[in-house]
Design an enzyme around this catalytic site. Structure first.
Site, PDB file in Angstrom:
ATOM      1  N   ASP A  59       9.160   2.703  -0.603  1.00 29.71           N
ATOM      2  CA  ASP A  59       8.178   3.337   0.264  1.00 29.71           C
ATOM      3  C   ASP A  59       8.474   2.891   1.686  1.00 29.71           C
ATOM      4  O   ASP A  59       8.163   1.770   2.080  1.00 29.71           O
ATOM      5  CB  ASP A  59       6.757   2.936  -0.159  1.00 29.71           C
ATOM      6  CG  ASP A  59       5.702   3.598   0.716  1.00 29.71           C
ATOM      7  OD1 ASP A  59       6.068   4.154   1.772  1.00 29.71           O
ATOM      8  OD2 ASP A  59       4.512   3.550   0.351  1.00 29.71           O
ATOM      9  N   TYR A  62       0.858  -1.188   0.000  1.00 27.67           N
ATOM     10  CA  TYR A  62       0.000   0.000   0.000  1.00 27.67           C
ATOM     11  C   TYR A  62       0.892   1.234   0.000  1.00 27.67           C
ATOM     12  O   TYR A  62       1.853   1.307   0.762  1.00 27.67           O
ATOM     13  CB  TYR A  62      -0.888  -0.011   1.249  1.00 27.67           C
ATOM     14  CG  TYR A  62      -1.760   1.210   1.420  1.00 27.67           C
ATOM     15  CD1 TYR A  62      -2.792   1.478   0.522  1.00 27.67           C
ATOM     16  CD2 TYR A  62      -1.563   2.090   2.488  1.00 27.67           C
ATOM     17  CE1 TYR A  62      -3.615   2.604   0.698  1.00 27.67           C
ATOM     18  CE2 TYR A  62      -2.379   3.204   2.666  1.00 27.67           C
ATOM     19  CZ  TYR A  62      -3.406   3.452   1.773  1.00 27.67           C
ATOM     20  OH  TYR A  62      -4.215   4.552   1.949  1.00 27.67           O
ATOM     21  N   LYS A  85       5.019   8.635   9.026  1.00 27.49           N
ATOM     22  CA  LYS A  85       4.825   8.046  10.355  1.00 27.49           C
ATOM     23  C   LYS A  85       5.880   8.480  11.387  1.00 27.49           C
ATOM     24  O   LYS A  85       5.741   9.538  11.964  1.00 27.49           O
ATOM     25  CB  LYS A  85       4.724   6.526  10.238  1.00 27.49           C
ATOM     26  CG  LYS A  85       3.517   6.138   9.343  1.00 27.49           C
ATOM     27  CD  LYS A  85       3.174   4.703   9.406  1.00 27.49           C
ATOM     28  CE  LYS A  85       2.183   4.289   8.337  1.00 27.49           C
ATOM     29  NZ  LYS A  85       0.821   4.075   8.790  1.00 27.49           N
TER      30      LYS A  85
HETATM   31  C1  LIG Z   1       3.839   1.931   3.241  1.00 27.93           C
HETATM   32  C2  LIG Z   1       2.836   3.032   3.301  1.00 27.93           C
HETATM   33  N1  LIG Z   1       2.850   3.990   2.362  1.00 27.93           N
HETATM   34  C3  LIG Z   1       1.976   5.003   2.391  1.00 27.93           C
HETATM   35  C4  LIG Z   1       1.016   5.101   3.371  1.00 27.93           C
HETATM   36  C5  LIG Z   1       0.059   6.238   3.386  1.00 27.93           C
HETATM   37  O1  LIG Z   1       0.361   7.100   4.442  1.00 27.93           O
HETATM   38  P1  LIG Z   1      -0.746   8.062   5.066  1.00 27.93           P
HETATM   39  O2  LIG Z   1      -1.757   7.183   5.726  1.00 27.93           O
HETATM   40  O3  LIG Z   1       0.025   8.939   5.999  1.00 27.93           O
HETATM   41  O4  LIG Z   1      -1.329   8.839   3.931  1.00 27.93           O
HETATM   42  C6  LIG Z   1       0.956   4.120   4.365  1.00 27.93           C
HETATM   43  C7  LIG Z   1      -0.066   4.173   5.409  1.00 27.93           C
HETATM   44  O5  LIG Z   1      -0.279   3.289   6.189  1.00 27.93           O
HETATM   45  C8  LIG Z   1       1.885   3.063   4.332  1.00 27.93           C
HETATM   46  O6  LIG Z   1       1.880   2.084   5.244  1.00 27.93           O
END
Ligand SMILES: Cc1ncc(COP(=O)(O)O)c(C=O)c1O
Length: 431
Positions: free
Chosen positions: A240, A145, A268
Site C-alpha cells: 500500500d 491503515y 495522494k
Molecule cells: C497507506 C494508506 N492507504 C490508504 C489510505 C486511504 O486513502 P483515502 O483516504 O484516499 O481513502 C490512506 C489514507 O491516508 C493511507 O495512508
C-alpha cells in the site's frame, strides 16, 4: 474587545450540519483538543485559516501536495481541463497518458486501474487478490491503515491463531474473520502465521514505510521475509503506497527497499490534490478485473479528466532530475534541526525521514511498531502541537501521523519551524 475567533464560529456552524464538524475524523483535533482551523486558502508552503493566520503546512493535504499549493504548471493543467468538461463517463486519452506515466515509474506494475480514493484502491486490490488466488485470508499489520473498507478495519485478536476483531461499529465480525492482524517488524510472528495459515492467505498488505503510526520503517529483513513467505506460499504481496508512492522517492517504498510487490496501491500524490488513486500489478493478475475477468470493480468518476490532468502535471514535475534529492535534503535538514534543538535541552527525541515524508518521536529510540509509538507521552505531544500551531506551524494533529515536506518549503520555513520547536522543547523538558 477581542474580535471573535472565526474558526470557533465556523466549527459551531459545521457541527450543526456535519458529524463532528468535519468530513474526515482526524481533522477534528479530537486527539489534541482545541478548535480545528478552517482553511480559507493556500499557496506554496502555507495555508491561511479563517482568521487569516498563516501556517507553514506540514500536512500537505496528508501527502498529495508534494509540489506545495498552487504550483503554476498544475494550476494551468487543471484550468485547461476544466474548460474541456468535468466528467464524461467515457474513456479519454489522458487516462492512458497517466497510466503510462505511472507504469514508467513503478516497474513492478504492468497494468493499472484508476479509481478515486485510496480506500477504494486498497479495497479493490484486496478483492483482486482474493479473486486471483481463490483464497480468503488476508494479513495486515497493527498500525498500518489501508482505508476504511470493512475487512481492513480490524485489530489483532487475543492470540496469533485467532483472527481480528472489528475496530468500528457497523462491521460484522463475519467480515473480519479472515483478516489476520500481526505486529509490524515481528518476523517470528509472521513466520508462525504463514506456517499456520499460509496456504489460505490471498495476500499480505503492508505499508512498507508506515505513515499511519507516525513514521515507522519496515526493517529490510522484515520486508524481505514478507516477500519470501508470500512467494513460498503463493500469496500476493501488496504494497500500500497510497502515502509513500512518489513521496518517499520516485519509485516509492518498493524503490527504497528494493523489493518487488505483486500489487501496488497508489493515491495522494498521483492526484496532486484531486480525488485520484490507483492499483496495479502484473498483466496476468490485472486481467482478472472486469470487463476482462471475473473480479468486479467500477467507478462513475474513475479516471476523471480534471483529476488526471492534475495528476499528470504533478508527475511531470516530480520526475524532473534532482527533485527527490532536493526534497530529501530539505526534509533531513528539518529533522536534523529538530533533533539538535531537542538534544540541546536534553529532551528525549528522535526523528526519521525518507524523501518528503518524516516523523518525530518524543523518545530516544525510533519505534519499530505501533505499540511502541503509542507509548508516547500524549500530554507532551499535545503541548508541542499547540505550541507550534500558536507559532504558525501546522503539523498533524495526532501523534500517530507522519509529516510531509513540499518542494515549496524554503530554508527560512525550516529555520522558523526549528526555532518555534526550540522554544517549546525547553518548556517540555522543564515539565
Ligand atoms: C497507506 C494508506 N492507504 C490508504 C489510505 C486511504 O486513502 P483515502 O483516504 O484516499 O481513502 C490512506 C489514507 O491516508 C493511507 O495512508
Amino acid at each position: 474587545m477581542p474580535t471573535a475567533d472565526q474558526n470557533d464560529i465556523l466549527f459551531e456552524r459545521a457541527r450543526a450540519v456535519i458529524p463532528g464538524g468535519v468530513n474526515s475524523p482526524v481533522r477534528a483535533f479530537k486527539a489534541v483538543g482545541g478548535t480545528p482551523r478552517f482553511i480559507r486558502r493556500a499557496e506554496g508552503a502555507y495555508f491561511w485559516d479563517a482568521n487569516d493566520k498563516r501556517y507553514i503546512d506540514y500536512i500537505g493535504s496528508w501527502g498529495p501536495m508534494i509540489l506545495g499549493h498552487g504550483h503554476p504548471a498544475v494550476v494551468e493543467a487543471v484550468q485547461k481541463a476544466v474548460l474541456e468538461g468535468f466528467s464524461y463517463g467515457a474513456p479519454t486519452e489522458r487516462e492512458i497518458e497517466l497510466a503510462e506515466a505511472i507504469l514508467a515509474l513503478v516497474p513492478s506494475m504492468e497494468m493499472v486501474r484508476l479509481v478515486s480514493s485510496g480506500t477504494e484502491a486498497a479495497m479493490s486490490a484486496l478483492r483482486l487478490a482474493r479473486g486471483a488466488t481463490g483464497r480468503k485470508h488476508i494479513v495486515k499489520f497493527e498500525g498500518c491503515y489501508h482505508g476504511h473498507a470493512d475487512a481492513l478495519l480490524v485489530k489483532a485478536g487475543s492470540g496469533l491463531a485467532t483472527f481480528g476483531h472489528p475496530t468500528s461499529a457497523g462491521v460484522p465480525p463475519e467480515v473480519t474473520q479472515h483478516t489476520l492482524v500481526l505486529e509490524y517488524n515481528n518476523i517470528a510472528q509472521l513466520e508462525e502465521a504463514f506456517a499456520l495459515h499460509g496456504n489460505d492467505i490471498a495476500c499480505l498488505m503492508i505499508e512498507a514505510i508506515a505513515g499511519n503510526m507516525n513514521f515507522v520503517r519496515a526493517t529490510p529483513a522484515f520486508a524481505a521475509r514478507c516477500r519470501e513467505l508470500c512467494t513460498q506460499h503463493g500469496a500476493l504481496l501488496v504494497f500500500d503506497e497510497v502515502m509513500t508512492g512518489f513521496r518517499v522517492g520516485l519509485h516509492g517504498a518498493q524503490g527504497v527497499l528494493g523489493i518487488t510487490p505483486d500489487l501496488t496501491v497508489l493515491g495522494k500524490v498521483i492526484g496532486g490534490g484531486m480525488p485520484l488513486a490507483a492499483f496495479g500489478g502484473p498483466r496476468a493478475i490485472m486481467e482478472q478485473l472486469a470487463p476482462l475477468g471475473p473480479v468486479y470493480q467500477a467507478g462513475t468518476l474513475s479516471g476523471n479528466p480534471v483529476a488526471t490532468a492534475c495528476g499528470l502535471a504533478t508527475l511531470k514535475e516530480i520526475a524532473r532530475p534532482g527533485f527527490y534529492e532536493a526534497l530529501g535534503k530539505k526534509t533531513r535538514s528539518l529533522v536534523e534541526g529538530l533533533k539538535a534543538a531537542a538534544a540541546a535541552v536534553g529532551l528525549p527525541f528522535n526523528a526519521d525521514s525518507e524523501g518528503g515524508m518524516f516523523g518525530f518521536f518524543l523518545m530516544n529510540e525510533l519505534p519499530q511498531n505501533y505499540a511502541t509509538v503509542m507509548t508516547t507521552d500524549n500530554a507532551k505531544f499535545n503541548a508541542l502541537f499547540h505550541g507550534l500551531l500558536d507559532r504558525g506551524v501546522y503539523i498533524a494533529p495526532a501523534l500517530y501521523e507522519a509529516g510531509f515536506m513540499s518542494a515549496a518549503h524554503g530554508d527560512e520555513d525550516i529555520a522558523a519551524t526549528v526555532d518555534a520547536a526550540r522554544q517549546i522543547f525547553k518548556a517540555l523538558q522543564a515539565r
